[in-house]
Scaffold this active site. Structure first.
Site, PDB file in Angstrom:
ATOM      1  N   GLY A   1       0.784  -1.234   0.000  1.00 28.45           N
ATOM      2  CA  GLY A   1       0.000   0.000   0.000  1.00 28.45           C
ATOM      3  C   GLY A   1       0.812   1.278   0.000  1.00 28.45           C
TER       4      GLY A   1
ATOM      5  N   ARG B   1       7.873 -15.149   1.130  1.00 22.06           N
ATOM      6  CA  ARG B   1       8.237 -15.473   2.514  1.00 22.06           C
ATOM      7  C   ARG B   1       7.114 -16.271   3.160  1.00 22.06           C
ATOM      8  NH1 ARG B   1       5.822 -10.331   2.553  1.00 22.06           N
ATOM      9  NH2 ARG B   1       3.931 -10.405   3.797  1.00 22.06           N
TER      10      ARG B   1
END
Ligand code: MV4
Length: 447
Positions: free
Chosen positions: A165, A291
């Protein structure tokens, strides 16, 4: 198998990784900042090394210090967890040069997915559906206006180095494009040292759906189904569900297979997540995380697969032992993030935990790293634990969450637990009628 793994993280994820290592008979090394000397991950590890002062930039992000800790302890692998160095391709590269395994994807895959323009180009080549937008970087205002006219307003200007974002600007019509472009560019330059931006058609009320994948770097890859992570505030997820219950089984398995095939084609190694926006029955890829994620336990619960165990195995070079046909989905799981924050304003609330009594019982998992008498330091993010509930279907899961929230006691600091007690009584939450903006609107209403 590895003989000693250094865990370059703290908090609940450091414990999660420690537990997987212990089950595999692998020795563990905890690293910690000064203030974390009495943290749970230090207490539970076989060895520990203080890697620097409290600010993360001087400890958990301090690559030379972590390398020294590897050298001193003789660790043959590093698990980065999430956050900190987990998506730092340079760190993965340096470890490789030192013949220490990075428990995660190759430095190249991390770098590709870290550049959102490269990630999108890669996704398109792999047949993953993307948001309509510019073909790569947009350089000039006139080029941006041309592209925007084609895809139609409103248009989002996004930073190539962004994600989560940061560095996004909305242009509702052509008159706003110049400003959106220049502010996105300067914010991106300031935040990432890279002012490259691209354009996408703005989706107004999507859900955030993601696909968990695992690959072994040799062309084997599987998906572990969908998650709906739409309930968020300021790009911080607060409540996640698996599966994404708004999808039919066919929709879920189709998008899952597209992602699993991408993992095979890329020869991707390790755990990863394909993030999509979902609106009007269509999926639009936005980013890939390279990840382990905070919300991985809900996928573990519905599939019975230990994702961290698989990460360690494939990083060692083992072939993925699970085929897609071995992956089956059972029931529904929900995770809520227990943060030491004010449940209305989300202001951090560090300090002494006076009482701690986690929920338990059937279908309940708590991943946390705190204890009664523990002092939450003010230096790091405020996640202190995760409550994960599992049931045969979504209604049973909600019932169990309500019961578990009733049991859970954390006192001395403010937590987000009271927020969840409110949410679980909300008709839209009970019916599953929410999008990425629902929570922020709900919080604004009750200010
Ligand atoms: C969007 C979008 C609408 N349209 N892209 C925000 C974080 C970054 N990962 C992508 N984000 C968004 N990209 C298009 N073309 C709306 C968001 C977005 C959002 C996405 C996922 C979860 C929460 C969000 C909250 C606000 C905006």
């Amino acid at each position: 198998m590895f003989s000693k793994v250094l865990i370059a993280n703290r908090g609940e994820i450091a414990l999660r990784i420690l537990r997987a290592c212990k089950e595999l008979g692998i020795q563990t090394v905890a690293v910690h900042s000064v203030v974390d000397a009495d943290a749970m991950h230090v207490k539970l590890a076989d060895e520990s090394v203080c890697i620097g002062p409290n600010p993360a930039s001087e400890s958990y992000l301090n690559i030379p210090s972590i390398l020294a800790a590897c050298e001193i302890t003789g660790a043959d692998a590093v698990h980065p967890g999430y956050g900190f160095l987990s998506e730092n391709s340079r760190f993965a590269q340096i470890l490789e040069e030192h013949k220490i395994a990075f428990i995660g994807p190759s430095a190249d895959h991390i770098a590709i997915m870290g550049d959102k323009i490269e990630a999108k180009k890669t996704a398109l080549k792999l047949g993953i559906p993307c948001v309509p937008g510019s073909k790569g970087e947009v350089k000039t205002e006139s080029e941006a206006k041309e592209v925007a006219k084609e895809i139609g307003y409103p248009v989002l200007v996004k930073a190539a180095s962004g994600g989560g974002g940061r560095g996004m600007k909305l242009a509702k019509d052509e008159s706003e494009m110049g400003m959106a472009l220049s502010t996105a560019r300067s914010e991106a330059k300031a935040a990432f040292g890279d002012d490259a931006v691209y354009l996408e058609k703005y989706l107004g009320k999507p859900r955030h759906i993601e696909i968990q994948v695992i690959g072994d770097g040799k062309g084997n890859g599987i998906h572990l189904g969908t998650r709906d992570c739409s309930l968020q505030r300021r790009h911080q997820k607060v409540w996640e569900e698996a599966v994404a219950f708004c999808l039919t089984d066919k929709q879920a398995s189709d998008i899952g297979e597209i992602c699993a095939k991408a993992v095979r084609d890329l020869k991707y190694s390790g755990a990863g997540t394909f993030e999509f926006l979902y609106e009007n029955d269509e999926f639009y890829f936005i980013e890939m995380n390279t990840r382990i994620q905070v919300e991985h336990p809900i996928s573990e619960r519905i599939t019975n697969i230990d994702i961290v165990y698989e990460q360690i195995r494939v990083a060692f070079g083992d072939t993925l032992a699970i085929k897609q046909s071995d992956v089956s989905f059972w029931g529904h799981a929900i995770e809520v993030r227990i943060n030491a924050e004010d449940p209305q304003t989300f202001m951090p609330s560090p300090g002494l935990i006076e009482h701690y009594h986690p929920a338990g019982g059937v279908g309940v998992r708590v991943d946390a790293a705190v204890y009664q008498g523990y002092r939450i330091p003010p230096y790091y993010d405020s996640l202190i634990g995760k409550l994960i509930v599992h049931g045969k279907n979504r209604p049973e899961c909600l019932m169990r969450l309500r019961r578990a929230l009733d049991e859970f006691v954390v006192s001395g600091v403010k937590t987000t637990l009271p927020l969840f007690q409110r949410l679980i009584e909300e008709p839209d939450i009970i019916s599953g009628n929410y999008d990425i903006h629902w929570l922020e609107k709900f919080l604004a209403k009750t200010e």
